[in-house]
Design a protein around this motif. Structure first.
Motif, short mmCIF file in Angstrom:
data_model
loop_
_atom_site.label_atom_id
_atom_site.label_comp_id
_atom_site.label_asym_id
_atom_site.label_seq_id
_atom_site.Cartn_x
_atom_site.Cartn_y
_atom_site.Cartn_z
N THR A 16 17.95 58.54 36.80
CA THR A 16 19.12 57.77 36.39
C THR A 16 19.62 56.92 37.56
N LYS A 17 20.33 55.87 37.22
CA LYS A 17 21.06 55.06 38.20
C LYS A 17 22.48 54.87 37.70
N ARG A 18 23.39 54.68 38.64
CA ARG A 18 24.80 54.53 38.26
C ARG A 18 24.98 53.23 37.49
N LEU A 19 25.64 53.33 36.37
CA LEU A 19 25.91 52.18 35.51
C LEU A 19 27.02 51.32 36.10
N ASN A 20 26.76 50.03 36.22
CA ASN A 20 27.76 49.08 36.71
C ASN A 20 28.42 48.39 35.52
N LYS A 21 29.63 48.81 35.18
CA LYS A 21 30.34 48.24 34.03
C LYS A 21 31.05 46.95 34.46
N HIS A 22 30.23 45.94 34.78
CA HIS A 22 30.79 44.69 35.29
C HIS A 22 31.69 44.00 34.28
N TRP A 23 31.50 44.25 32.99
CA TRP A 23 32.28 43.62 31.94
C TRP A 23 33.73 44.10 31.92
N GLN A 24 34.03 45.19 32.64
CA GLN A 24 35.40 45.68 32.71
C GLN A 24 36.18 45.04 33.86
N TYR A 25 35.52 44.20 34.64
CA TYR A 25 36.18 43.57 35.79
C TYR A 25 37.31 42.64 35.33
N CYS A 26 37.06 41.88 34.26
CA CYS A 26 38.03 40.86 33.87
C CYS A 26 37.78 40.46 32.42
N VAL A 27 38.74 39.74 31.83
CA VAL A 27 38.55 39.15 30.51
C VAL A 27 39.24 37.80 30.48
N GLY A 28 38.67 36.87 29.71
CA GLY A 28 39.25 35.54 29.60
C GLY A 28 40.38 35.49 28.59
N SER A 29 41.12 34.39 28.64
CA SER A 29 42.33 34.28 27.83
C SER A 29 42.64 32.82 27.56
N GLY A 30 43.46 32.56 26.53
CA GLY A 30 44.05 31.25 26.35
C GLY A 30 44.91 30.89 27.55
N HIS A 31 45.38 29.63 27.61
CA HIS A 31 46.01 29.10 28.82
C HIS A 31 47.29 29.85 29.20
N ALA A 32 47.73 29.59 30.43
CA ALA A 32 48.72 30.43 31.12
C ALA A 32 50.00 30.67 30.34
#
Length: 532
Positions: A16-32
């Motif tokens: 096994t290798k450690r899973l890198n959940k890179h998708w949890q780093y950030c999420v996009g959004s509508g404007h500010a």
């Protein structure tokens, strides 16, 4: 007897290798400015708590609707009113306060240009506007950036702000977002990065945030030659992209002609023929057809381009600050499970390459083409504007549930007709199956069989699935007649009927082997969890 399309055999004590959940780093959004809305914040908090996503990124923190830099003449065009100015980061503070209150942190995108600092009145063309011109004066822009960073440090403290990434602009390779040249963007980056570092050299600054994984090599060369600070590389990648393009050169530097994607003048004359009683949404869909259903688009472009960019980044952290299956707003398939299957495969295919990423985007509370009234209108969101989770929301919830140890199944395990990945940890074994296609093809279901070597019979086995009948709110909404106005009670019913549940699985355990079976249609996803 019907053929089993895929058979997976999991032996004891696999590597096994450690899973890198890179998708949890950030999420996009509508404007500010949308981050001042209560419904937006309610959904954002849910995304953080249920999907484990840590940051949020959006355009337009310096948009004129944020009232950052104003003149009295903006209110009343009176003689002498031009000389009366107001610089205020108050609304930005309100936005960031709200994000922090949701338990998240900002991923700061430095855009767009306040009109009174701009070299021209070039606009991005979106419903909410946004000036996309380079600054008229470098010193004036640098002073503005330094005041902004100083404001943040004064409000939140240096230690807090130093953990926020600062990204310079958005997709400067695309005419919709940048009215300057590539060289002008690189110069903007230099002026901006140096201004940020002058206030606090511990703040991380990066770019170029170009579409289609482009410009990284030349950007890195420019920064090295001029000794410009760059702390991370950011890039974007969509499989189907109407503006940035879906094809790229080997070094990801080639320039296309995005405006060639638009209909010519003659075609425009008859563009809306036959839509006399149609809606605004019908018009948008006619203008921007869903290329992901019309063209044969490679499903592994993200993985291939990310690998190139990783080398070009030369050891710097790599953030894909936008990615998804489709960059075509209003595409019907954005609301289907095709997006969910793509997210699962692409996230797993790139997890050893990318340090952090940001799926575009978390909600259909989104106003680039105005906010459409239809509950399902092909928006980019993981949730509808009323807060109904789509198939892709449930896909990310499955990914959030994965244990940290990823079993090494060998090259190509995710590329088969039925792709597979397996995970272990905390007394569990999980098997994720998906039948990802770049089109919503009408094909018969295919059988999959999983055999697992175990020392003893498991305590329990359950499954979660996204298919035609599970995690598919679009289907139920259409069965209801596609009501435009989704009442609160209907919303509650729709969520209840279509949420992905944990279901007990009928399995066989014989001679030290657990046997699991499933039938997957196109773009179906199954997650089995074996409690040992």
């Amino acid at each position: 007897m019907e053929e089993t399309k895929m058979e997976l055999y999991l032996k004891k004590e696999m590597k096994t290798k450690r899973l890198n959940k890179h998708w949890q780093y950030c999420v996009g959004s509508g404007h500010a400015t949308l981050a001042l809305r209560a419904d937006y914040l309610e959904q954002l908090k849910q995304v953080h708590e249920e999907l484990g996503i840590e940051r949020v990124r959006f355009h337009g923190i310096f948009n004129d609707d944020m009232q950052v830099f104003m003149k009295y003449s903006d209110l009343m065009p009176l003689p002498g009113a031009e000389q009366l100015t107001q610089l205020s980061f108050r609304k930005i503070g309100m936005v960031y306060d709200n994000i922090l209150a949701c338990g998240m942190k900002p991923y700061v995108e430095l855009s767009f240009m306040p009109k009174h600092l701009a070299s021209s009145d070039a606009k991005c063309g979106f419903y909410y506007g946004g000036c996309i011109a380079p600054p008229r004066d470098d010193a004036e822009w640098a002073d503005f950036i330094k005041k902004f960073v100083s404001y943040l440090i004064d409000r939140y403290g240096a230690e807090e702000v130093e953990c926020w990434p600062f990204e310079v602009w958005n997709e400067p390779d695309v005419f919709v977002f940048w009215a300057g040249t590539k060289e002008q963007y690189f110069h903007l980056y230099e002026v901006t990065a140096r201004a940020v570092k002058e206030v606090d050299d511990k703040i991380r600054v990066g770019g170029p945030a170009a579409s289609g994984s482009k410009w990284i090599g030349s950007f890195m060369a420019f920064c090295k030659e001029r000794q410009i600070p760059v702390d991370f590389i950011s890039s974007h990648q969509y499989a189907g992209d109407p503006i940035g393009g879906v094809e790229a050169s080997e070094d990801l530097e080639a320039e296309g002609n995005p405006q060639a994607e638009l209909p010519d003048a003659k075609a425009m004359e008859h563009l809306f023929d036959g839509l006399e009683n149609g809606s605004v949404l019908d018009g948008v869909r006619r203008l921007m057809p869903d290329k992901s259903e019309l063209m044969d688009i490679a499903g592994d472009g993200f993985r291939q381009n990310a690998a190139i960019v990783k080398k070009q980044a030369e050891g710097l952290p790599l953030y894909y600050s936008e990615w998804n299956e489709n960059a075509i707003f209003s595409a019907y398939t954005n609301d289907t499970r095709k997006v969910a299957a793509y997210i699962v495969k692409a996230a797993l295919d790139t997890e050893k390459i990318i340090d952090g990423s940001s799926i575009w985007c978390f909600s259909d509370i989104f106003e680039e083409f105005s906010e459409f009234p239809q509950e399902f209108h092909g928006g980019f969101g993981l949730m509808t504007h009323s807060g109904v989770p789509k198939s892709q929301y449930y896909a990310l919830k499955m990914l959030a549930e994965l244990e940290d140890g990823r079993l090494e199944l060998g090259e190509g395990a995710t590329d088969e007709e039925i792709g597979a990945a397996a995970f272990t940890g905390n007394g569990k074994l999980q098997i994720l199956l998906f039948r990802q296609k770049m089109k919503n093809l009408d094909m018969p279901k295919e059988k999959a069989k999983v055999r697992v070597e175990l020392d003893q019979e498991p305590q329990s086995v359950f499954q979660e699935r996204i298919d035609e009948e599970h995690g598919n709110p679009l289907k139920v909404w259409e069965e209801w007649g596609s009501p435009e106005d989704l009442k609160p009670g209907d919303k509650k019913t729709l969520i209840s009927r279509t949420k992905v549940e944990k279901e007990a699985v009928v399995y066989r355990y014989e001679e030290g082997r657990l046997v699991l079976e499933a039938e997957l249609g196109v773009n179906d996803i199954y997650l089995f969890t074996v409690c040992l």
